[in-house]
Motif scaffolding. Structure first.
Motif, short mmCIF file in Angstrom:
data_model
loop_
_atom_site.label_atom_id
_atom_site.label_comp_id
_atom_site.label_asym_id
_atom_site.label_seq_id
_atom_site.Cartn_x
_atom_site.Cartn_y
_atom_site.Cartn_z
N MET A 1 -0.95 -4.54 -6.30
CA MET A 1 -2.10 -4.15 -7.11
C MET A 1 -2.27 -2.64 -7.02
O MET A 1 -2.30 -2.06 -5.95
CB MET A 1 -3.37 -4.84 -6.59
CG MET A 1 -4.62 -4.48 -7.35
SD MET A 1 -6.04 -5.39 -6.71
CE MET A 1 -5.54 -7.07 -7.07
N SER A 2 -2.35 -1.95 -8.19
CA SER A 2 -2.42 -0.50 -8.20
C SER A 2 -3.85 0.02 -8.08
O SER A 2 -4.06 1.15 -7.64
CB SER A 2 -1.79 0.04 -9.49
OG SER A 2 -2.47 -0.49 -10.63
N ASP A 3 -4.85 -0.74 -8.50
CA ASP A 3 -6.24 -0.28 -8.45
C ASP A 3 -6.72 -0.21 -7.02
O ASP A 3 -6.50 -1.12 -6.22
CB ASP A 3 -7.13 -1.23 -9.26
CG ASP A 3 -6.83 -1.17 -10.74
OD1 ASP A 3 -6.94 -0.08 -11.31
OD2 ASP A 3 -6.49 -2.22 -11.31
N LYS A 4 -7.41 0.88 -6.71
CA LYS A 4 -7.98 1.05 -5.39
C LYS A 4 -9.48 1.29 -5.50
O LYS A 4 -9.98 1.75 -6.52
CB LYS A 4 -7.34 2.25 -4.67
CG LYS A 4 -5.90 2.07 -4.27
CD LYS A 4 -5.42 3.29 -3.51
CE LYS A 4 -3.97 3.11 -3.05
NZ LYS A 4 -3.47 4.29 -2.30
N ILE A 5 -10.17 0.98 -4.42
CA ILE A 5 -11.58 1.33 -4.30
C ILE A 5 -11.69 2.44 -3.26
O ILE A 5 -11.15 2.32 -2.16
CB ILE A 5 -12.43 0.12 -3.88
CG1 ILE A 5 -12.39 -0.97 -4.95
CG2 ILE A 5 -13.88 0.54 -3.62
CD1 ILE A 5 -13.06 -2.26 -4.53
N MET A 24 -10.73 -9.33 -0.14
CA MET A 24 -10.54 -9.91 -1.47
C MET A 24 -9.22 -9.49 -2.11
O MET A 24 -8.94 -9.81 -3.26
CB MET A 24 -11.71 -9.54 -2.38
CG MET A 24 -13.01 -10.25 -2.01
SD MET A 24 -14.39 -9.85 -3.14
CE MET A 24 -13.80 -10.60 -4.68
N GLY A 25 -8.41 -8.74 -1.35
CA GLY A 25 -7.09 -8.37 -1.83
C GLY A 25 -7.02 -7.05 -2.55
O GLY A 25 -6.00 -6.75 -3.18
N VAL A 26 -8.06 -6.23 -2.47
CA VAL A 26 -8.09 -4.95 -3.17
C VAL A 26 -7.86 -3.81 -2.17
O VAL A 26 -8.58 -3.72 -1.18
CB VAL A 26 -9.43 -4.75 -3.90
CG1 VAL A 26 -9.48 -3.40 -4.59
CG2 VAL A 26 -9.67 -5.87 -4.90
N PRO A 27 -6.90 -2.93 -2.43
CA PRO A 27 -6.66 -1.79 -1.52
C PRO A 27 -7.87 -0.86 -1.49
O PRO A 27 -8.56 -0.65 -2.50
CB PRO A 27 -5.45 -1.09 -2.13
CG PRO A 27 -4.79 -2.11 -2.99
CD PRO A 27 -5.89 -2.98 -3.51
N ARG A 365 -17.94 -6.40 -2.33
CA ARG A 365 -17.58 -7.59 -3.10
C ARG A 365 -17.70 -7.37 -4.61
O ARG A 365 -16.82 -7.77 -5.38
CB ARG A 365 -18.45 -8.77 -2.67
CG ARG A 365 -18.03 -9.40 -1.34
CD ARG A 365 -18.98 -10.49 -0.90
NE ARG A 365 -18.39 -11.23 0.23
CZ ARG A 365 -17.74 -12.38 0.13
NH1 ARG A 365 -17.58 -12.94 -1.06
NH2 ARG A 365 -17.26 -12.97 1.20
N LEU A 366 -18.78 -6.74 -5.04
CA LEU A 366 -18.99 -6.52 -6.48
C LEU A 366 -17.93 -5.58 -7.05
O LEU A 366 -17.41 -5.79 -8.15
CB LEU A 366 -20.39 -5.98 -6.73
CG LEU A 366 -21.54 -6.95 -6.44
CD1 LEU A 366 -22.88 -6.23 -6.54
CD2 LEU A 366 -21.51 -8.14 -7.38
N ALA A 367 -17.60 -4.52 -6.28
CA ALA A 367 -16.57 -3.59 -6.74
C ALA A 367 -15.20 -4.27 -6.80
O ALA A 367 -14.44 -4.08 -7.75
CB ALA A 367 -16.52 -2.37 -5.82
N ALA A 368 -14.88 -5.08 -5.79
CA ALA A 368 -13.60 -5.78 -5.78
C ALA A 368 -13.50 -6.76 -6.94
O ALA A 368 -12.45 -6.87 -7.58
CB ALA A 368 -13.42 -6.50 -4.45
N ALA A 369 -14.59 -7.47 -7.22
CA ALA A 369 -14.58 -8.41 -8.35
C ALA A 369 -14.31 -7.67 -9.65
O ALA A 369 -13.54 -8.14 -10.50
CB ALA A 369 -15.92 -9.14 -8.42
#
Length: 464
Positions: A1-5, A24-27, A365-369
């Motif tokens: 996944m290329s999107d990061k927070i 949630m699997g988000v870098p 959580r909201l950002a990852a979603a």
């Protein structure tokens, strides 16, 4: 996944936000300026360093709002609560933690997560692209605060926060002080003796108040005004409101019996709470202060049992920045003027370690979603986290917005019929309703996490 927070700030909120999004699997890239850029209150470069207190307050999840918030965070796999549980200290019915090992453990968990990287460069602008969470807390750097003001068109509000002193245990006179939790609260002997108590008779109390009022205090800079949060008032400010204010507040003598003189009822009692697992440090409960250092040692040594006290840390006061969230944030915790940026933690106008961490949990959580391509709403208002987020994003009056702890007054009213008319029964009903609603909301997020491949990326919550 290329999107990061990208998350700015590695305190309670930022650390929890990073953990939740990564689970949630988000870098995630966590930006924490310490130790390169220091603050007034922090001592280390660790993440989630506790500054003002070592207490998460009540851990009762059956009829207490903050205890319910603890429960919700545990159910959500919260890093902060799991780490706090591993490093808990005896504190009666409260949850207090050994602050240095706690922060070290959070730092280790974050640094070892495969989807989280940590940067120690200061962020001074609000980026226009990418998903960002600003969780810089009460000590937001001046440059970043100015950047927020430029983007929002609103002045950041500010009040002043005070820190309580910490005493070395071996300097306390145990011929005058004694161990006891108020009303002997706690299930074990260790919990029932979690606090040290220093009694005062009336003449000693009156002399203490006189000295407190006359002591040299920290002066504010020109143009600064002192707007304090009522839950963290300096003791001298409380004393200025009336000579008995402290005696009916942090120095109340109820529920305690002095074994050195059981026939004498103390006029007032100063309590100290264990601040580390070794029991070598004790925090003076409720004694946040803006007294200058020299005055502090003189006044605090008037307390029976602390005449020879040595201090590991004296109290202090610092500027505490927060935003007018009802005016500036949407229900996703995003800046209306810059929707790629969310706010979390104390900067949003919640007060307390647990409340700050819980807003980090939601923001993560909201950002990852959103990164995963899902539309996720905030939790229902009848949950503790839902009550907080609804309050700060529109439930509060913007013109008079001030920081708020979680409390049942923020929850939608519950039907008082059916024998639930007394307060404890109502609060029990609030918690029962909240737990069911929170579990329903979490199940929705479980589905989002699996859709994003989180089952391949998540790591076990420490201690579980």
């Amino acid at each position: 996944m290329s999107d990061k927070i990208h998350i700015v700030g590695g305190g309670m909120a930022g650390s929890e936000a990073a953990w939740q999004a990564a689970q949630m699997g988000v870098p995630v890239v966590l930006h924490e300026m310490r130790p390169k850029v220091e603050t007034f209150a922090h001592r280390t470069g660790n993440l989630a360093e506790m500054v003002c207190s070592n207490s998460f307050r009540s851990d009762d999840d059956t009829s207490n709002a903050v205890g319910l918030l603890h429960w919700e965070m545990r159910q959500a796999g919260g890093l902060i609560m799991a780490t706090a549980d591993r490093h808990a200290l005896p504190a009666g019915g409260a949850l207090a933690v050994d602050r240095d090992p706690f922060a070290e453990a959070v730092t280790q968990s974050i640094s070892q997560h495969p989807l989280i990287s940590v940067s120690h460069e200061e962020i001074t602008e609000l980026p226009t692209e990418g998903q960002w969470i600003v969780a810089t807390g009460p000590l937001t750097s001046a440059t970043l605060a100015q950047a927020i003001q430029r983007v929002t068109g609103q002045d950041a509000l500010a009040f002043f926060d005070a820190i309580a002193p910490i005493v070395y245990a071996d300097s306390i006179d145990m011929e005058k002080a004694w161990f006891q939790s108020r009303y002997d609260k706690g299930e074990t002997e260790e919990e029932r003796t979690a606090y040290l108590n220093c009694p005062m008779d009336r003449p000693t109390y009156e002399a203490f108040i006189d000295a407190l009022l006359a002591a040299d205090k920290t002066e504010f800079k020109p143009g600064e005004t002192a707007g304090y949060f009522d839950g963290c008032l300096p003791i001298e400010v409380m004393a200025e409101r009336g000579r008995d204010t402290l005696r009916f507040g942090p120095m109340k003598p109820v529920g305690l019996t002095n074994p050195h003189a059981p026939q004498d009822k103390p006029y007032a009692v100063v309590q100290l709470r264990r601040d580390n697992a070794l029991g070598t440090l004790f925090n003076i409960v409720g004694f946040q202060t803006k007294m200058k250092y020299g005055a502090q040692t003189e006044v605090l040594r008037m307390i029976p049992g602390l005449e020879g006290a040595s201090f590991a840390r004296l109290g202090g006061i610092h500027r505490n920045t927060f935003m007018n969230s009802p005016r500036l944030l949407d229900d996703q915790m995003r800046l209306k003027a810059r929707p790629n940026i969310r706010l979390a933690g104390q900067i949003t106008g919640v007060e307390g370690y647990v409340e700050s961490a819980s807003m980090g949990l939601l923001a993560g959580r909201l950002a990852a979603a959103e990164v995963l391509g899902h539309k996720a709403g905030p939790p229902p208002g009848e949950t503790a986290m839902g009550a907080l987020i609804h309050h700060i994003t529109g439930g509060a009056e913007a013109r008079s917005f001030q920081p708020m702890n979680v409390n049942f007054g923020l929850f939608p009213p519950i039907d008082a019929k059916g024998g639930r008319r007394n307060r404890r029964d109502r609060y029990t009903a609030y918690t029962e309703r909240a737990k069911a609603s929170w579990l329903d909301w979490l199940r929705h997020f479980d589905g989002l996490a699996m859709a994003g491949g989180a089952e391949d990326q998540a790591v076990p919550v420490p201690g579980q």
